[in-house]
Design a protein around this motif. Sequence first.
Motif, PDB file in Angstrom:
ATOM      1  N   PRO A 104      54.510  46.610  43.474  1.00  0.00           N
ATOM      2  CA  PRO A 104      53.350  46.417  44.351  1.00  0.00           C
ATOM      3  C   PRO A 104      52.367  47.576  44.284  1.00  0.00           C
ATOM      4  N   ASP A 105      52.906  48.794  44.105  1.00  0.00           N
ATOM      5  CA  ASP A 105      52.020  49.959  44.022  1.00  0.00           C
ATOM      6  C   ASP A 105      51.180  49.911  42.753  1.00  0.00           C
ATOM      7  N   LEU A 106      51.784  49.422  41.658  1.00  0.00           N
ATOM      8  CA  LEU A 106      51.034  49.316  40.413  1.00  0.00           C
ATOM      9  C   LEU A 106      49.929  48.281  40.571  1.00  0.00           C
ATOM     10  N   ALA A 107      50.224  47.213  41.319  1.00  0.00           N
ATOM     11  CA  ALA A 107      49.191  46.203  41.559  1.00  0.00           C
ATOM     12  C   ALA A 107      48.071  46.793  42.416  1.00  0.00           C
ATOM     13  N   ILE A 108      48.455  47.624  43.396  1.00  0.00           N
ATOM     14  CA  ILE A 108      47.446  48.284  44.221  1.00  0.00           C
ATOM     15  C   ILE A 108      46.564  49.171  43.347  1.00  0.00           C
ATOM     16  N   MET A 109      47.216  49.907  42.438  1.00  0.00           N
ATOM     17  CA  MET A 109      46.454  50.756  41.528  1.00  0.00           C
ATOM     18  C   MET A 109      45.497  49.914  40.688  1.00  0.00           C
ATOM     19  N   ARG A 110      46.008  48.801  40.166  1.00  0.00           N
ATOM     20  CA  ARG A 110      45.212  47.926  39.307  1.00  0.00           C
ATOM     21  C   ARG A 110      43.964  47.444  40.044  1.00  0.00           C
ATOM     22  N   ASP A 111      44.144  47.079  41.321  1.00  0.00           N
ATOM     23  CA  ASP A 111      43.040  46.474  42.048  1.00  0.00           C
ATOM     24  C   ASP A 111      42.091  47.485  42.665  1.00  0.00           C
ATOM     25  N   ASN A 112      42.528  48.718  42.821  1.00  0.00           N
ATOM     26  CA  ASN A 112      41.694  49.685  43.520  1.00  0.00           C
ATOM     27  C   ASN A 112      41.164  50.792  42.626  1.00  0.00           C
ATOM     28  N   LEU A 113      41.336  50.627  41.324  1.00  0.00           N
ATOM     29  CA  LEU A 113      40.797  51.652  40.434  1.00  0.00           C
ATOM     30  C   LEU A 113      39.281  51.639  40.509  1.00  0.00           C
ATOM     31  N   PRO A 114      38.640  52.803  40.596  1.00  0.00           N
ATOM     32  CA  PRO A 114      37.179  52.814  40.551  1.00  0.00           C
ATOM     33  C   PRO A 114      36.696  52.352  39.176  1.00  0.00           C
ATOM     34  N   ASP A 115      35.438  51.965  39.121  1.00  0.00           N
ATOM     35  CA  ASP A 115      34.928  51.364  37.890  1.00  0.00           C
ATOM     36  C   ASP A 115      34.911  52.337  36.724  1.00  0.00           C
ATOM     37  N   ASP A 116      34.783  53.656  37.063  1.00  0.00           N
ATOM     38  CA  ASP A 116      34.676  54.604  35.953  1.00  0.00           C
ATOM     39  C   ASP A 116      36.043  55.100  35.464  1.00  0.00           C
ATOM     40  N   ALA A 117      37.098  54.463  35.923  1.00  0.00           N
ATOM     41  CA  ALA A 117      38.433  54.883  35.474  1.00  0.00           C
ATOM     42  C   ALA A 117      38.618  54.519  34.009  1.00  0.00           C
ATOM     43  N   PRO A 118      39.406  55.330  33.281  1.00  0.00           N
ATOM     44  CA  PRO A 118      39.572  55.047  31.846  1.00  0.00           C
ATOM     45  C   PRO A 118      40.194  53.668  31.619  1.00  0.00           C
ATOM     46  N   ALA A 119      39.860  53.083  30.479  1.00  0.00           N
ATOM     47  CA  ALA A 119      40.287  51.705  30.206  1.00  0.00           C
ATOM     48  C   ALA A 119      41.800  51.609  30.034  1.00  0.00           C
ATOM     49  N   TRP A 120      42.415  52.656  29.457  1.00  0.00           N
ATOM     50  CA  TRP A 120      43.867  52.570  29.215  1.00  0.00           C
ATOM     51  C   TRP A 120      44.626  52.495  30.516  1.00  0.00           C
ATOM     52  N   ARG A 121      44.063  53.139  31.556  1.00  0.00           N
ATOM     53  CA  ARG A 121      44.738  53.081  32.844  1.00  0.00           C
ATOM     54  C   ARG A 121      44.719  51.651  33.372  1.00  0.00           C
ATOM     55  N   LYS A 122      43.579  50.983  33.215  1.00  0.00           N
ATOM     56  CA  LYS A 122      43.482  49.604  33.698  1.00  0.00           C
ATOM     57  C   LYS A 122      44.491  48.726  32.978  1.00  0.00           C
ATOM     58  N   ARG A 123      44.536  48.879  31.661  1.00  0.00           N
ATOM     59  CA  ARG A 123      45.485  48.077  30.879  1.00  0.00           C
ATOM     60  C   ARG A 123      46.921  48.407  31.290  1.00  0.00           C
ATOM     61  N   PHE A 124      47.182  49.698  31.472  1.00  0.00           N
ATOM     62  CA  PHE A 124      48.534  50.158  31.835  1.00  0.00           C
ATOM     63  C   PHE A 124      48.988  49.524  33.142  1.00  0.00           C
ATOM     64  N   TYR A 125      48.129  49.608  34.171  1.00  0.00           N
ATOM     65  CA  TYR A 125      48.543  49.079  35.482  1.00  0.00           C
ATOM     66  C   TYR A 125      48.610  47.552  35.467  1.00  0.00           C
ATOM     67  N   THR A 126      47.697  46.934  34.714  1.00  0.00           N
ATOM     68  CA  THR A 126      47.715  45.472  34.641  1.00  0.00           C
ATOM     69  C   THR A 126      49.004  44.997  34.005  1.00  0.00           C
ATOM     70  N   PHE A 127      49.388  45.671  32.907  1.00  0.00           N
ATOM     71  CA  PHE A 127      50.599  45.236  32.210  1.00  0.00           C
ATOM     72  C   PHE A 127      51.836  45.442  33.091  1.00  0.00           C
ATOM     73  N   PHE A 128      51.966  46.664  33.651  1.00  0.00           N
ATOM     74  CA  PHE A 128      53.218  46.972  34.335  1.00  0.00           C
ATOM     75  C   PHE A 128      53.323  46.380  35.738  1.00  0.00           C
ATOM     76  N   SER A 129      52.190  45.887  36.300  1.00  0.00           N
ATOM     77  CA  SER A 129      52.327  45.246  37.608  1.00  0.00           C
ATOM     78  C   SER A 129      52.771  43.793  37.455  1.00  0.00           C
ATOM     79  N   PHE A 130      52.899  43.330  36.206  1.00  0.00           N
ATOM     80  CA  PHE A 130      53.538  42.046  35.920  1.00  0.00           C
ATOM     81  C   PHE A 130      52.975  40.890  36.732  1.00  0.00           C
ATOM     82  N   GLY A 131      51.663  40.867  36.902  1.00  0.00           N
ATOM     83  CA  GLY A 131      51.033  39.750  37.607  1.00  0.00           C
ATOM     84  C   GLY A 131      51.397  39.663  39.078  1.00  0.00           C
TER      85      GLY A 131
END
Lengths: 536, 245
Positions: A161-188
């Motif tokens: 759930p924390d990874l999903a929170i990270m995925r949804d609350n990342l600011p727009d200027d966050a690096p792209a790899w972080r977005k991919r990382f949290y999206t993948f590991f929060s498993f939908g």
Amino acid sequence: MLRVEDRELKKLVLPLLDVSPAYYITGAALLALVFWGVFVFAYQTIYDLGVTGMQRPAYWGVYMVNFIFFIGISHAGTLISAILRVTQAEWRRPITRIAEAITAFALIVGSLQILFDLGRPDRFLYVFFFGRTQSPLLWDAMSVTAYFLGSITYLYLPLIPDLAIMRDNLPDDAPAWRKRFYTFFSFGWRGNKSQWIRLEKAVAVMAILIIPIAVSVHTIISWILATTVQPGWHSTVFGPYFVVGAIFSGIGALFITMTIARRIFHLEDYLTIKTYNFLSYLLIAMTAIWFYFTFAEYMTLAAGQQRAEWPVLASKLWGMYMPSFWVMVWSMVAAFWILVIPRVIPKSFKSLPIFQPRMSLGAAIAAGVAMLIVISPIHSKVVTAMAAATSPSFDLQSLAWIAVFAGIAALILGTYWLKEHVIAGTVIASVFIVEGMWLERWNIVIPTMTHPRLIAFGMYTPSWIEWSLTLASFALFAFMFMVFFKLFPPISVWEVAEGRVVSEAKETIEMPMPPVTSPPRRGSFTFGARRGVPRS
Amino acid sequence: MPKWSMVIDLDKCVACQGCSIACRMENNTPAAPPDQAAMGREIRWNDVFPWPPNQAEPGEYPHVKTYYMTRPCQHCENPPCIKVCPVQATYKGEEGIVHQNYSRCIGCRFCTVACPYGVRYFNWYAPEWDPTMRQHLNPDRVESGEFVQEHTEGPIPRPKGVVEKCTFCVQRHDKALKKAAEEGRALRDSDYIPACVQTCTGKARYFGDMENPESTVSLLAQERRAFRLLEEVGTFPKVIYLREG
């Protein structure tokens, strides 16, 4: 879109993104130490184990001590967080993440020590290909592997759930790899009801499963020693003794790690004095249990006085391992009183003269001098007196007593400082405990190794190779934390939010108090004049 | 199936250390350089050391007496070393000999720690010999195993980082076994003896089959002087000593 309260966003989510120069410098320093360790390990592999200080009869050395120590530290985590989860202790919420991370990293570092210790690291996997089920080392490989897989799962499940929170609350200027990382590991993870129910179930099952595995891990490590017939090791108390020691050192490590995290991430709102107080009670209890086991262990050895075991015990009490043994004992005594004193001495005692700096210093010095006079041997001849006065054991003994009284003086002087600085006091006690537990492992492994039955007694001094790899191991441990804390929130965001709801709900409940009655009077027995007056 | 066993008569032993040297030559154990020997890293499958260990010599000057003990691997019936080995690098053969497989050993040194007799040695470095010595290494090789595929033991120069120990000269046992097979008969009591028994100056060592009630070792083991080292640890060694006097 999972939403999260602003304060959590500010304290737990956004700090992961800003990486300061200090972070890079510390990370680079730690990484340099790790690479130094890689170099030293390569050196040791090329030039063989002969470059270490190990020899006959000390076939095992610092690597084995580190192995037992790190696997012990790993009990910080998972075991504590699992027990607290199962018993529904509300104050566990902010510390579970850090505790579970300690477990995973300590297991990695601990298992590496076995690799360092092997004469043929290239044949490491033979343990799995040709395992002999009778060997405690194989049991150990199995239980540590099971514990590692279990604790990784147990760390990961509440992270989803924390990874999903990270995925949804990342600011727009966050690096792209972080977005991919949290999206993948929060498993939908979407946070709907069925997902929550499944998660809670899985966490509850894992929490219960992990407790017996954790207990088995350090029991089996103790069996590596206890299943041999070597003097001082062949003892039934070793299993529970090691488990207790593991939890004990684990809580110490947890205190140190969480205080560092608290300092760096400014988590004062989450890791409160209350958290420290509750965990301290656990630590005080573990200290007492540790003393009980240590006393039981040495008491039986001392009372038996067996021919093979006695030299081992004597070497610890007054032989060549005297420094490491007594530093361990006094570290634990100091830790115990640092934790206990500020909690048992009431505030109103501050006006007592003994707490005035001048008085307490004077009393401690007087007691120290008195003790020195008492323990000094009485000499009939000048020659023997001089010999005794210049012998190192005499000096060591005096120094030890002076240190003890200095410690008592410092404790009395510092009582009210400790009372005001609960966190600092806990960390000081934890440092004593973690250092004392490393020495405890040393005191168990090395004296028995150097006092075998049929081989001439030996001496073991670790070489720079072993110290370098030890240092690199600690650096690797810290470095893994640095990486972890930049990828994942140090506090379980959803658990803390859940806890807040629970405590708010609790505040609205009004507990009915039992009716007040006056105690019945008993006969004509009187004790003093005020007896018989009804209490209000 | 024979049960190989050794009897050492301490009345006859003169502590000449001939057994140690014979063992070194037969089994290619390298000599340790002085700095390594000072650290206690020399390898002596058959060691001779003062007895009792780690205690002052009995008696007061000038009436001091020094005792020596000679000690090969005890080839225990209940060996603590094989139970702790995580990879089956050491195991007890059908004839009671405790084997050590250099190709399997991972060098964890658990067996060296578990052995109460200290008969196991670790190769802290790859073994080295000076050129002359190297030309005269024992060429015998034992490369087939009883239970495992990849197997090297005995006098083969050891790789670094493995444990080695006395094998009751397993290479001689192998030769005797082959010879007996050629002659079409079972292995006999007198077919082979280890190098230390062959060389013993005082004829203090006897070797043979403990299963055969007529063999010298069986008869000697029934003597009242017979004892085993560290009987209290429950290992039941197959090396039997005859007390002095």
